[in-house]
Design a protein around this motif. Structure first.
Motif, PDB file in Angstrom:
ATOM      1  N   LEU A  34       0.827  -1.300   0.135  1.00  0.00           N
ATOM      2  CA  LEU A  34      -0.098  -0.029  -0.206  1.00  0.00           C
ATOM      3  C   LEU A  34       0.567   1.247   0.008  1.00  0.00           C
ATOM      4  O   LEU A  34       0.471   2.252  -0.597  1.00  0.00           O
ATOM      5  CB  LEU A  34      -0.910  -0.004   1.115  1.00  0.00           C
ATOM      6  N   ARG A  35       2.084   1.214   0.581  1.00  0.00           N
ATOM      7  CA  ARG A  35       2.939   2.463   0.781  1.00  0.00           C
ATOM      8  C   ARG A  35       3.833   2.522  -0.604  1.00  0.00           C
ATOM      9  O   ARG A  35       3.819   3.510  -1.070  1.00  0.00           O
ATOM     10  CB  ARG A  35       3.735   2.319   1.869  1.00  0.00           C
ATOM     11  N   ASP A  36       4.403   1.466  -1.332  1.00  0.00           N
ATOM     12  CA  ASP A  36       5.246   1.638  -2.097  1.00  0.00           C
ATOM     13  C   ASP A  36       4.766   1.501  -3.587  1.00  0.00           C
ATOM     14  O   ASP A  36       5.153   1.968  -4.398  1.00  0.00           O
ATOM     15  CB  ASP A  36       6.410   0.538  -2.007  1.00  0.00           C
ATOM     16  N   ALA A  37       3.620   0.610  -3.565  1.00  0.00           N
ATOM     17  CA  ALA A  37       2.954   0.524  -5.096  1.00  0.00           C
ATOM     18  C   ALA A  37       2.692   1.680  -5.959  1.00  0.00           C
ATOM     19  O   ALA A  37       3.125   1.763  -7.106  1.00  0.00           O
ATOM     20  CB  ALA A  37       1.853  -0.640  -5.031  1.00  0.00           C
ATOM     21  N   PRO A  38       2.212   2.571  -5.211  1.00  0.00           N
ATOM     22  CA  PRO A  38       1.719   3.861  -6.109  1.00  0.00           C
ATOM     23  C   PRO A  38       2.977   4.446  -6.675  1.00  0.00           C
ATOM     24  O   PRO A  38       2.779   5.217  -7.803  1.00  0.00           O
ATOM     25  CB  PRO A  38       1.056   4.791  -5.028  1.00  0.00           C
ATOM     26  N   THR A  39       4.070   4.529  -6.137  1.00  0.00           N
ATOM     27  CA  THR A  39       5.089   5.175  -6.650  1.00  0.00           C
ATOM     28  C   THR A  39       6.016   4.241  -7.480  1.00  0.00           C
ATOM     29  O   THR A  39       7.027   4.662  -8.269  1.00  0.00           O
ATOM     30  CB  THR A  39       6.108   5.769  -5.531  1.00  0.00           C
ATOM     31  N   MET A  40       5.901   3.031  -7.282  1.00  0.00           N
ATOM     32  CA  MET A  40       6.615   2.158  -7.878  1.00  0.00           C
ATOM     33  C   MET A  40       6.188   1.614  -9.046  1.00  0.00           C
ATOM     34  O   MET A  40       6.981   0.809  -9.959  1.00  0.00           O
ATOM     35  CB  MET A  40       7.318   0.830  -6.993  1.00  0.00           C
ATOM     36  N   LEU A  41       4.885   1.484  -9.579  1.00  0.00           N
ATOM     37  CA  LEU A  41       4.201   0.671 -10.387  1.00  0.00           C
ATOM     38  C   LEU A  41       3.752   1.672 -11.502  1.00  0.00           C
ATOM     39  O   LEU A  41       3.096   2.932 -10.887  1.00  0.00           O
ATOM     40  CB  LEU A  41       2.954  -0.247  -9.906  1.00  0.00           C
ATOM     41  N   ASP A  42       3.389   1.358 -12.556  1.00  0.00           N
ATOM     42  CA  ASP A  42       2.834   2.058 -13.695  1.00  0.00           C
ATOM     43  C   ASP A  42       1.135   1.950 -13.645  1.00  0.00           C
ATOM     44  O   ASP A  42       0.757   0.780 -13.913  1.00  0.00           O
ATOM     45  CB  ASP A  42       3.456   1.748 -14.922  1.00  0.00           C
ATOM     46  N   ARG A  43       0.645   2.974 -13.245  1.00  0.00           N
ATOM     47  CA  ARG A  43      -1.287   2.505 -13.277  1.00  0.00           C
ATOM     48  C   ARG A  43      -1.722   2.141 -14.559  1.00  0.00           C
ATOM     49  O   ARG A  43      -2.718   1.537 -14.748  1.00  0.00           O
ATOM     50  CB  ARG A  43      -1.759   3.716 -12.614  1.00  0.00           C
ATOM     51  N   ALA A  44      -0.898   2.572 -15.650  1.00  0.00           N
ATOM     52  CA  ALA A  44      -1.643   2.228 -17.008  1.00  0.00           C
ATOM     53  C   ALA A  44      -1.232   0.695 -17.625  1.00  0.00           C
ATOM     54  O   ALA A  44      -1.555   0.210 -18.693  1.00  0.00           O
ATOM     55  CB  ALA A  44      -0.943   3.139 -17.972  1.00  0.00           C
ATOM     56  N   ARG A  45      -0.271  -0.079 -16.627  1.00  0.00           N
ATOM     57  CA  ARG A  45      -0.061  -1.391 -16.967  1.00  0.00           C
ATOM     58  C   ARG A  45      -0.673  -2.361 -16.281  1.00  0.00           C
ATOM     59  O   ARG A  45      -0.756  -1.936 -15.176  1.00  0.00           O
ATOM     60  CB  ARG A  45       1.462  -1.582 -17.201  1.00  0.00           C
ATOM     61  N   PRO A  46      -0.893  -3.615 -16.723  1.00  0.00           N
ATOM     62  CA  PRO A  46      -1.300  -4.629 -15.921  1.00  0.00           C
ATOM     63  C   PRO A  46      -0.493  -4.999 -14.781  1.00  0.00           C
ATOM     64  O   PRO A  46       0.875  -5.023 -15.023  1.00  0.00           O
ATOM     65  CB  PRO A  46      -1.742  -5.789 -16.861  1.00  0.00           C
ATOM     66  N   VAL A  47      -0.766  -5.434 -13.651  1.00  0.00           N
ATOM     67  CA  VAL A  47      -0.074  -5.841 -12.455  1.00  0.00           C
ATOM     68  C   VAL A  47      -0.459  -7.387 -11.911  1.00  0.00           C
ATOM     69  O   VAL A  47      -1.529  -7.550 -11.922  1.00  0.00           O
ATOM     70  CB  VAL A  47      -0.296  -4.910 -11.373  1.00  0.00           C
ATOM     71  N   VAL A  48       0.647  -8.205 -11.980  1.00  0.00           N
ATOM     72  CA  VAL A  48       0.275  -9.402 -11.390  1.00  0.00           C
ATOM     73  C   VAL A  48       1.387  -9.432 -10.070  1.00  0.00           C
ATOM     74  O   VAL A  48       2.554  -9.410 -10.097  1.00  0.00           O
ATOM     75  CB  VAL A  48       0.905 -10.563 -12.313  1.00  0.00           C
ATOM     76  N   VAL A  49       0.698  -9.868  -9.073  1.00  0.00           N
ATOM     77  CA  VAL A  49       1.287 -10.134  -7.647  1.00  0.00           C
ATOM     78  C   VAL A  49       1.305 -11.575  -7.301  1.00  0.00           C
ATOM     79  O   VAL A  49       0.155 -12.181  -7.451  1.00  0.00           O
ATOM     80  CB  VAL A  49       0.454  -8.970  -6.453  1.00  0.00           C
ATOM     81  N   TYR A  50       2.599 -11.979  -6.636  1.00  0.00           N
ATOM     82  CA  TYR A  50       2.578 -13.246  -6.188  1.00  0.00           C
ATOM     83  C   TYR A  50       3.248 -13.215  -4.955  1.00  0.00           C
ATOM     84  O   TYR A  50       4.093 -12.334  -4.617  1.00  0.00           O
ATOM     85  CB  TYR A  50       3.214 -14.281  -7.166  1.00  0.00           C
ATOM     86  N   CYS A  51       2.734 -14.011  -4.088  1.00  0.00           N
ATOM     87  CA  CYS A  51       3.205 -14.420  -2.824  1.00  0.00           C
ATOM     88  C   CYS A  51       3.349 -15.900  -2.295  1.00  0.00           C
ATOM     89  O   CYS A  51       2.328 -16.394  -3.061  1.00  0.00           O
ATOM     90  CB  CYS A  51       2.604 -13.516  -1.750  1.00  0.00           C
ATOM     91  N   ARG A  52       3.647 -16.307  -1.244  1.00  0.00           N
ATOM     92  CA  ARG A  52       3.364 -17.788  -0.869  1.00  0.00           C
ATOM     93  C   ARG A  52       3.187 -17.575   0.768  1.00  0.00           C
ATOM     94  O   ARG A  52       3.899 -16.879   1.349  1.00  0.00           O
ATOM     95  CB  ARG A  52       4.724 -18.362  -0.876  1.00  0.00           C
ATOM     96  N   ASP A  53       2.178 -18.262   1.183  1.00  0.00           N
ATOM     97  CA  ASP A  53       1.910 -18.458   2.731  1.00  0.00           C
ATOM     98  C   ASP A  53       2.603 -19.528   3.054  1.00  0.00           C
ATOM     99  O   ASP A  53       2.413 -20.573   2.586  1.00  0.00           O
ATOM    100  CB  ASP A  53       0.387 -18.581   2.717  1.00  0.00           C
ATOM    101  N   SER A  54       3.468 -19.228   4.058  1.00  0.00           N
ATOM    102  CA  SER A  54       4.424 -20.196   4.650  1.00  0.00           C
ATOM    103  C   SER A  54       3.747 -21.230   5.701  1.00  0.00           C
ATOM    104  O   SER A  54       4.611 -21.752   6.296  1.00  0.00           O
ATOM    105  CB  SER A  54       5.504 -19.632   5.154  1.00  0.00           C
ATOM    106  N   LEU A  55       2.465 -21.037   5.825  1.00  0.00           N
ATOM    107  CA  LEU A  55       1.521 -21.808   6.844  1.00  0.00           C
ATOM    108  C   LEU A  55       1.563 -23.147   6.443  1.00  0.00           C
ATOM    109  O   LEU A  55       1.263 -23.292   5.334  1.00  0.00           O
ATOM    110  CB  LEU A  55       0.402 -21.101   7.351  1.00  0.00           C
TER     111      LEU A  55
END
Length: 55
Positions: A34-55
């Motif tokens: 929430l803090r970094d994405a607005p300044t690091m990503l281009d809003r005009a391009r698609p975004v794919v986020v991946y993460c893994r839950d270690s539980l």
């Protein structure tokens, strides 16, 4: 299967990102998206986020 202009965001912790990640991935740990994405990503391009839950 991804659009060629997609931004790939790796939301893993730093130590996991440093161990291995998808080429071209932008590292934004999940707790900082929430803090970094607005300044690091281009809003005009698609975004794919991946993460893994270690539980």
């Amino acid at each position: 299967m991804l659009p060629s202009d997609a931004q790939i965001v790796d939301a893993l912790p730093s130590h996991e990102y440093n161990a291995a990640h998808i080429r071209r991935a932008i590292h934004i740990p999940v707790g900082h998206i929430l803090r970094d994405a607005p300044t690091m990503l281009d809003r005009a391009r698609p975004v794919v986020v991946y993460c893994r839950d270690s539980l």
